[in-house]
Design a protein around this motif. Structure first.
Motif, PDB file in Angstrom:
ATOM      1  N   LYS A 136       0.826  -1.207   0.000  1.00 22.77           N
ATOM      2  CA  LYS A 136       0.000   0.000   0.000  1.00 22.77           C
ATOM      3  C   LYS A 136       0.864   1.262   0.000  1.00 22.77           C
ATOM      4  O   LYS A 136       0.555   2.247  -0.667  1.00 22.77           O
ATOM      5  CB  LYS A 136      -0.925  -0.005   1.215  1.00 22.77           C
ATOM      6  CG  LYS A 136      -1.954  -1.132   1.188  1.00 22.77           C
ATOM      7  CD  LYS A 136      -2.804  -1.127   2.452  1.00 22.77           C
ATOM      8  CE  LYS A 136      -3.805  -2.279   2.443  1.00 22.77           C
ATOM      9  NZ  LYS A 136      -4.618  -2.321   3.691  1.00 22.77           N
ATOM     10  N   THR A 137       1.973   1.222   0.752  1.00 25.53           N
ATOM     11  CA  THR A 137       2.868   2.383   0.809  1.00 25.53           C
ATOM     12  C   THR A 137       3.620   2.569  -0.497  1.00 25.53           C
ATOM     13  O   THR A 137       3.839   3.694  -0.952  1.00 25.53           O
ATOM     14  CB  THR A 137       3.859   2.222   1.976  1.00 25.53           C
ATOM     15  OG1 THR A 137       3.136   2.019   3.186  1.00 25.53           O
ATOM     16  CG2 THR A 137       4.736   3.446   2.128  1.00 25.53           C
ATOM     17  N   GLU A 139       2.566   1.699  -3.425  1.00 22.47           N
ATOM     18  CA  GLU A 139       1.615   2.176  -4.441  1.00 22.47           C
ATOM     19  C   GLU A 139       1.337   3.672  -4.286  1.00 22.47           C
ATOM     20  O   GLU A 139       1.178   4.380  -5.279  1.00 22.47           O
ATOM     21  CB  GLU A 139       0.305   1.380  -4.313  1.00 22.47           C
ATOM     22  CG  GLU A 139       0.415  -0.060  -4.776  1.00 22.47           C
ATOM     23  CD  GLU A 139      -0.865  -0.834  -4.535  1.00 22.47           C
ATOM     24  OE1 GLU A 139      -1.124  -1.776  -5.321  1.00 22.47           O
ATOM     25  OE2 GLU A 139      -1.595  -0.517  -3.576  1.00 22.47           O
ATOM     26  N   GLU A 140       1.288   4.141  -3.050  1.00 22.49           N
ATOM     27  CA  GLU A 140       1.016   5.562  -2.786  1.00 22.49           C
ATOM     28  C   GLU A 140       2.037   6.078  -1.771  1.00 22.49           C
ATOM     29  O   GLU A 140       1.726   6.240  -0.583  1.00 22.49           O
ATOM     30  CB  GLU A 140      -0.402   5.722  -2.249  1.00 22.49           C
ATOM     31  CG  GLU A 140      -1.479   5.221  -3.198  1.00 22.49           C
ATOM     32  CD  GLU A 140      -2.862   5.274  -2.592  1.00 22.49           C
ATOM     33  OE1 GLU A 140      -2.985   5.797  -1.463  1.00 22.49           O
ATOM     34  OE2 GLU A 140      -3.819   4.799  -3.224  1.00 22.49           O
ATOM     35  N   GLY A 142       3.446   8.935  -1.094  1.00 27.34           N
ATOM     36  CA  GLY A 142       3.161  10.177  -0.383  1.00 27.34           C
ATOM     37  C   GLY A 142       4.398  11.022  -0.124  1.00 27.34           C
ATOM     38  O   GLY A 142       4.926  11.039   0.975  1.00 27.34           O
TER      39      GLY A 142
END
Length: 338
Positions: A136-137, A139-140, A142
């Motif tokens: 998840k990290t 993929e995005e 931030g």
């Protein structure tokens, strides 16, 4: 901590490409460094991290003088993170708690540099929950966050993680390169050359042999191959050898399997009359004496079996039971039951 490309032995092509990515500000947010242990993947990853975090890089080379470089050299950089497996259990593992702790830290603003770098060593040891959490990290991400995953078994990673990373494959080092590194670690010239012959491109493997346990494992592998070639494997040896090898730690058993695989490789070279240098040069005459006692098909079957069980060590609860199982199957191969 090393932060300079020039301190790394080997991997020139990969290093040139990575430097170019840094110099042109085209570094992908997720990278995957693949290759056997002990060849310098982690050193390359740290030099890459230094180039990304440096305040004044030049042509993809960290300056070594800025506050970021000095913090990395002192292992106190607040925007640099390394994740390693927890080795307190039966097998090394990166748990979801480790990934979540990292996520909490990188959610904050950078302190010293404009970017942050996360290196995940032995990424193949992530359990499924940790891997999905990391996904998840990745993929995005931030913000300006860069991930470098290091693995010796890319097939153990989720396909979804592999597909989201720029992959770099690292080959084993040459015999000369391994000997050079060993010499820099204080291993004398003749000894360094001897160990490099068994290293199979890995400094880690060479250093494991540079003690009494390593020598014992190498000799045990040759003795076991002798029993295979001479058809001396029986159920009594299953129990005695299983107990003897089962007392070793898993990392030492992995080394035993590596030595055993080298012996089989040497025997195949002798069998086919190739002029490729042998790993076990000191035992060449002994191994030559076994030529023909096992067919090429039997040797290949033993090789496949050894690699299979070496991989199983990641999951086996009882090394002794696993080794007993391996010896039983090796006995069947040597007795013609392929």
């Amino acid at each position: 901590m090393n932060i300079f490309w020039d301190n790394i032995v080997g991997h020139k092509h990969n290093i040139d490409e990575l430097r170019l990515l840094c110099s042109e500000d085209m570094v992908p947010h997720s990278m995957l460094f693949c290759g056997i242990d002990g060849i310098g993947k982690q050193m390359v990853a740290k030099a890459m991290a230094a180039a990304i975090l440096c305040h004044s890089p030049h042509d993809g080379i960290p300056c070594g003088e800025c506050a970021s470089c000095k913090a990395l050299l002192s292992d106190i950089h607040p925007d640099f993170f390394q994740l390693v497996p927890d080795e307190t259990g039966n097998s090394p593992i990166i748990k979801i708690e480790t990934i979540r702790d990292m996520q909490d830290k990188i959610a904050r603003l950078p302190i010293l540099s404009k970017q942050r770098v996360v290196i995940i060593n032995d990424a193949q040891t992530m359990n499924e929950a940790a891997a999905n959490c990391l996904l998840k990290t990745i993929e995005e991400p931030g913000g300006q966050i860069y991930f470098i995953l290091i693995t010796n078994s890319v097939m153990a990673l989720l396909d979804t993680i592999i597909s989201r990373c720029m992959r770099k494959d690292f080959a084993g080092l040459s015999r000369e390169e391994v000997a050079m590194i060993l010499s820099s670690k204080g291993v004398t010239g003749e000894r360094a050359n001897y160990l490099a012959g068994f290293a199979d491109g890995s400094v880690y493997q060479a250093m494991l042999l540079n003690d009494e346990t390593g020598v014992a494992l190498q000799q045990a592998a040759i003795r076991f191959f002798s029993a295979c070639a001479e058809k001396r494997l029986d159920m009594e040896m299953v129990w005695t050898e299983g107990a003897s090898l089962g007392r070793y730690e898993k990392k030492q058993l992995r080394q035993w399997f590596s030595f055993f695989i080298m012996v089989i490789r040497d025997q195949l070279i002798i069998y086919n009359g190739s002029d490729v240098p042998l790993y076990n040069q000191g035992d060449a005459s002994r191994l030559t004496g076994y030529t023909g006692q096992l067919s090429q098909l039997q040797l290949m079957s033993l090789l496949k079996l050894a690699r299979e069980y070496q991989g199983r060590l990641r999951f086996s609860v009882s090394p002794r039971l696993m080794m007993e199982s391996f010896i039983v199957k090796a006995k069947d191969v040597c007795n013609g039951g392929i």
